[in-house]
Design a protein around this motif. Structure first.
Motif: not given
Ligand SMILES: [Zn+2]
Length: 198
Positions: A122-136
């Motif tokens: 499973x991957x995690x997707x999240x919105x960040x201020x500095x890097x936009x959409x980040x996926x682990x």
């Protein structure tokens, strides 16, 4: 917005005496006041140092997310005596199994099924201020030390995973992560900018 901090950068390499040494990228995510440790990995010393740097006591962590059930990703779960274990579908809280979907309950962290390395990866997707959409992306992408290459789309798709369980599913998962994320955190290797979004 979700805040994140890399606690340990993932690595993988042969050891000196025929063994193998690996720990995945361990991440701290903070969303709506909830702190979640992702893939605590195997390296106790580095993980505890990362937590200390983040000002966090392992006893206070209430949630540990495991991307897939390979021991190199979850061995250090034992360091968090008060944490529920969350995987891609279930929050394991003592004897209770709480099913959930789409986002980790109470947070803005999206869970995305990305099978192939293992069926449950499973991957995690999240919105960040500095890097936009980040996926682990866990082990959708991972490299041995020194092997990482991220500037060639075809190579990203075809890079051989010696532990793959389903090559076609892995490729589809890679395509979907590359469509969604501005930055990708691989299971083992360095966070990289994705030049192939959209
Ligand atoms: Zn794995």
């Amino acid at each position: 917005m979700v805040e994140f901090q890399i606690l340990v950068e993932g690595y993988a390499h042969p050891g000196k005496n025929g063994e193998y040494e690996a720990s995945p990228t361990s991440l701290l995510l903070v969303s709506n006041g909830q702190r979640i440790v992702v893939d605590p990995g195997t390296n106790k010393k580095l993980l505890l140092a990362g937590l200390e740097k983040a000002g966090i006591n392992a006893d206070d962590v209430k949630s540990v997310f495991i991307t897939h059930y390979h021991p190199d990703h979850f061995l250090n779960y034992k360091l968090f005596p008060n944490a529920d274990l969350i995987d891609g579908q279930i929050i394991w809280s003592d004897e209770r199994e709480i099913f959930y979907s789409d986002t980790i309950s109470g947070t803005e962290i999206k869970v995305v099924a990305t099978p192939g390395h293992t069926e449950e990866n499973t991957s995690l997707l999240f919105e960040t201020k500095e890097f936009g959409t980040v996926a682990h992306a866990a082990d959708v992408f991972w490299w041995e030390d020194g092997q990482q290459k991220t500037d060639d789309y075809e190579k990203l798709l075809s890079h051989i995973d010696p532990f793959v369980t389903d090559v076609e599913k892995l490729k589809a998962s890679r395509i979907s992560i590359l469509k969604m994320a501005d930055y990708i955190i691989p299971g083992h290797g360095k966070m990289f900018k994705n030049n192939f979004k959209g």
